[in-house]
Enzyme design. Structure first.
Site, short mmCIF file in Angstrom:
data_model
loop_
_atom_site.label_atom_id
_atom_site.label_comp_id
_atom_site.label_asym_id
_atom_site.label_seq_id
_atom_site.Cartn_x
_atom_site.Cartn_y
_atom_site.Cartn_z
N ASP A 407 0.86 -1.19 0.00
CA ASP A 407 0.00 0.00 0.00
C ASP A 407 0.90 1.24 0.00
OD1 ASP A 407 -2.27 1.58 0.29
OD2 ASP A 407 -2.34 1.35 2.48
N GLU A 410 2.75 4.88 -3.92
CA GLU A 410 2.71 5.84 -5.05
C GLU A 410 4.03 6.60 -5.20
OE1 GLU A 410 0.24 5.37 -2.79
OE2 GLU A 410 -0.90 4.20 -4.24
N ASP A 485 -8.79 3.45 -2.69
CA ASP A 485 -9.78 3.88 -1.70
C ASP A 485 -11.04 4.44 -2.33
OD1 ASP A 485 -7.96 3.11 0.17
OD2 ASP A 485 -7.21 5.13 0.56
O1 MIG Z 1 -3.86 5.99 4.57
O2 MIG Z 1 -3.54 0.76 5.69
O3 MIG Z 1 -5.79 1.93 0.26
O4 MIG Z 1 -6.69 -0.28 1.66
O5 MIG Z 1 -6.71 -0.13 4.47
C1 MIG Z 1 -4.63 4.84 4.45
C2 MIG Z 1 -4.72 1.48 5.80
C3 MIG Z 1 -3.73 3.67 4.26
C4 MIG Z 1 -4.92 2.88 2.30
C5 MIG Z 1 -5.31 1.64 1.57
C6 MIG Z 1 -6.32 0.88 2.35
C7 MIG Z 1 -5.75 0.53 3.71
C8 MIG Z 1 -5.31 1.80 4.44
N1 MIG Z 1 -4.37 2.54 3.61
#
Ligand code: MIG
Length: 801
Positions: A407, A410, A485
């Site tokens: 996650d 980016e 998200d």
């Molecule tokens: O700032 O890890 O897209 O699936 O549950 C949020 C917490 C960070 C974004 C991800 C999401 C995940 C969440 N993350």
């Protein structure tokens, strides 16, 4: 700061006339009077690469997107000349290059239809601030041209009339038309005169695509640095364009383990351990099939990657093992930010080894993410990737975690302008040092790649399973992905459908959305409708942010639970079908989800459809995307289709109403299809498959179907231990013939097929197997048009009275 450049600006520079031309096997080099070089590489009869250098000097030819396994070779290559052009002719294409200005026109070699024509062609603007050029290309777009592809753009499938930007971006609660979002896949498909071609602009800088938006008959693309470097891929079939693009940027390096195609349950966050067990126990109690349970960031100690919170998870190894015994594979999240903490070994080691990204003037790239202030590994350095891969040893090899989702790659940074690294951050880029302007779009891809390599190494002999949020073209070789998200709204259900289809036609089939929506809370109806769609997506996972209540199949009312169970059960029955379609994707680059335009581009009615799609070869699905629906109007493609729920046959080629109350979804099976089914299991491998069910849908005429099976995990299939069955169905008025062509060395555990005949227009009188009248030992005909036959027949004749 370079602004969102206009397509053509005063001061843009253009190539002048060609003064020199050289050919070196399949590479042609042209040089112009003002020093521009154009290099054309003939990769295949239908794939040409164009590279331009404004100074005549090309930089190192390096790409993260292009796979070394890409096919090369052509049947024909002729170079000729007339007064005005150099002319390249292959078996599929004719490409004319204008001697006066380097502009190109590309024609179908078969009938000389003009497929792609440069308008301004290549031009550029010098970038004094950063060095290099802003490189631009514009092409003429004929009337009636449609555009598709471009990865995860949450917009109408047909991109015509729109402009897009590619810059991988963390996009919490994005909406319809938000651009850019998480992925950069600079590949589009053009379709006109019923012929499709693709363009892959392999440039990782911030790039833009304009599809007849700024000017009505002009399509253009440009990037804020790097080379004008693009691949032209001809079809004319759209599915061939996608297959060739996928061949170029890579197919998945191996099949996923079958369980990864099961249903997954996720939430931010399930903790402590007792909560995890409560959830998994409930699945088994309620008999809702589920194969994977996810741990989000709270399993870690203070959000430090590769650690565990010992209070909430005192014995992860034991937990993971016991979950596994109950059929649940544990998948954990890993983020790129490493907490600045001298007592944290991962941090200390990376610091000592100089693995963190640095700013241009020397300081580390410091940014805030979940753990607080962090440094970030430079995943574009191969040594860093290897180190990262090895960090998974404990998690995967010892603790037994079976999958990892990456996650925030980016990369996302909190509370800063742009929500990511600043442009000046330095990257290794596999020995081609550069700034973040060039590395940004591949950062997440390289993280996911390193993760994949770790999983592959430590899960061996099992197959790896990775998921990534950020991606650049080629990431499909390593991982699956989700759409980030999203929000629990009906509009987002529409978006999920479009995104999954678009990713699939962008070479990245292993995709799914957060079922039910990540932000906010769905009601039972929305959740139900979303599951009904989600079970037909290659990656099928419910996920939610958790602060808005529960989102498990039982979190609504009992009716919802029952419908959700029914649909997840349908997915589990269809596992051999989905697996076969994954194999077709991994083997040949065939997209698993086929938008109607990709399914039938000859029918212009499909060109602007968004909702309907075909999964695999034969199953047509159309989600219900609004509340209180008892059905909907949908376009059924040409040909005859069986309604999945009642076997009613409909003739396509038109829009029509289809009933679908809350417990149903419009699903149709193409006539002539043979659909393989497994029994319902609570998780993959729960039961030994004792019989393969084949749903056979009678057709007057011919149709082909495929069933691929293997051990469902491991690498034996690569050594030939798979079972591939090609079925040819031929239906006549009084007879149904199924021919089977088998290959592969895998012996399935079952010995018989249960054949369920749908739409048989006659009463069965006798059965012949391999030219002999079948004896009771070989076949059992039941009263309800089902029969049980030995699995390895070559030819089965079902003969009517
Ligand atoms: O700032 O890890 O897209 O699936 O549950 C949020 C917490 C960070 C974004 C991800 C999401 C995940 C969440 N993350």
């Amino acid at each position: 700061m370079i602004t969102n450049t206009e397509l053509e600006r005063k001061g843009d520079l253009f190539p002048s006339e060609i003064t020199n031309y050289e050919k070196n096997v399949d590479v042609l080099n042209f040089v112009t009077k003002n020093g521009v070089a154009l290099q054309v590489t003939i990769l295949r009869d239908s794939v040409l690469r164009f590279r331009y250098a404004t100074t005549g000097i090309f930089g190192n030819d390096f790409s993260y997107a292009i796979t070394k396994y890409a096919s090369r070779g052509y049947n024909k290559l002729e170079i000729s000349e007339d007064n005005d052009h150099y002319i390249i002719t292959t078996a599929k294409l004719i490409c004319k290059i204008d001697k006066t200005d380097l502009k190109k026109s590309i024609y179908d070699a078969a009938d000389e239809t003009l497929i792609s024509q440069d308008e301004l062609g290549f031009h550029w603007e010098e970038s004094y601030q950063y060095g290099g050029d802003i490189v631009k290309m514009s092409k003429v777009s004929p009337d009636g041209e449609s555009f598709y592809g471009l990865g995860d753009k949450p917009v109408h499938l047909n991109l015509k009339g729109k402009r897009f930007e590619n810059w991988v971006t963390d996009s919490y609660a994005y909406g319809k038309d938000t651009d850019p979002i998480y992925k950069t896949i600079p590949f589009y498909i053009g379709l006109h005169h019923k012929k499709a071609y693709g363009i892959f602009f392999d440039n990782t800088f911030r790039s833009f695509f304009d599809f007849a938006h700024e000017r009505r008959h002009i399509t253009s693309f440009w990037a804020q640095g790097g080379e004008m470097n693009y691949y032209f891929i001809y079809g004319p079939e759209m599915s061939d364009v996608v297959a060739n693009y996928t061949d170029l940027t890579g197919k998945p390096h191996q099949l996923p383990p079958l369980w990864a195609l099961g249903y997954h349950q996720c939430k931010w966050s399930y903790y402590p351990e007792s909560k995890v067990r409560e959830i998994t126990t409930k699945f088994r109690e309620l008999k809702i099939p589920c194969d994977a349970i996810y741990l989000d960031i709270d399993y870690m100690d203070g959000f430090r990657c590769f650690t565990w919170d010992s209070k909430h998870f005192p014995n992860p190894k034991k937990m993971v093992k016991e979950l596994e015994e109950d059929g649940f594979k544990t998948v954990v999240i890993i983020d790129p930010g490493i907490k600045i903490d001298m007592d944290y070994d991962v941090f200390r080691e990376a610091l000592e080894k100089d693995y963190f990204c640095k700013r241009a003037d020397g300081p580390y790239m410091k940014g805030k993410v979940w753990p607080g202030e962090c440094y970030f590994p430079d995943f574009t350095n191969p040594e860093v990737r290897e180190w990262w891969a090895n960090l998974y040893k404990e998690l995967v090899e010892e603790i037994g975690v079976r999958g990892v989702w990456n996650d925030m790659n980016e990369p996302a940074v909190m509370e800063v302008p742009g929500k990511t690294f600043p442009d000046d951050v330095r990257h290794d880029y596999d020995g081609n040092p550069c700034s973040h302007r060039k590395a940004h779009n591949v950062y997440g891809m390289q993280m996911a790649r390193a993760t994949y390599q770790g999983l592959k190494k430590f899960a061996y002999p099992k197959r790896p399973f990775a998921i990534t949020r950020a991606a650049y073209s080629g990431t499909q070789r390593y991982t699956s992905s989700w759409t980030g998200d999203n929000v629990a709204t009906w509009e987002h259900l529409w978006i999920a459908n479009v995104q999954a289809q678009r990713m699939s036609m962008s070479g990245f089939s292993f995709i799914g959305s957060d079922i039910g929506g990540f932000a906010e809370q769905p009601n039972g109806e929305l959740y139900t409708r979303w599951i009904q769609l989600g079970v037909f997506h290659p990656f099928c996972r419910t996920h939610s942010s958790g602060d808005h209540g529960d989102q498990e199949p039982w979190a609504f009312d009992e009716d919802v639970t029952d419908i959700v169970r029914k649909f997840i059960e349908i997915r589990y029955q269809l596992l051999p079908y989905l697996y076969t379609s994954f194999w077709q994707y991994a083997d040949e680059g065939i997209p698993m989800l086929k938008s109607l335009v990709l399914y039938d581009q000859e029918d212009s009615q499909t060109h602007f459809r968004t909702d309907e799609f075909v999964v695999g070869d034969h199953i047509l699905v159309c989600p219900i995307q609004e509340p209180n629906a008892k059905g909907r109007r949908m376009y059924i493609p040409r040909g005859k289709w069986y309604n999945f729920w009642n076997d009613e046959i409909v003739t396509g080629g038109k829009e029509q109403w289809v009933d679908a109350d809350i417990d149903k979804l419009p699903i149709f099976i193409k006539e002539g299809a043979i659909i393989p089914k497994y029994p319902i299991q609570q998780y993959v491998g729960e039961k030994e498959i004792e019989q393969l069910t084949l749903d056979v849908f009678y057709k007057k005429g011919k149709e082909n179907s495929t069933v691929f099976e293997d051990a469902h995990d491991g690498y034996d299939y690569i050594k030939g231990r798979y079972s591939l069955r090609n079925f040819k169905l031929t239906g006549k008025t009084n007879e149904l013939i199924i021919q089977q062509y088998k290959s592969g060395k895998y012996i399935t555990a079952y010995n018989t097929f249960k054949i369920e005949l749908h739409g048989l227009p006659f009463k069965i009188f006798k059965i012949q197997i391999d030219n002999e009248e079948a004896l009771f030992d070989d076949v059992r005909v039941n009263g309800d048009n089902t029969l049980v036959v030995t699995k390895d027949f070559s030819e089965l004749h079902i003969i009517g009275e």
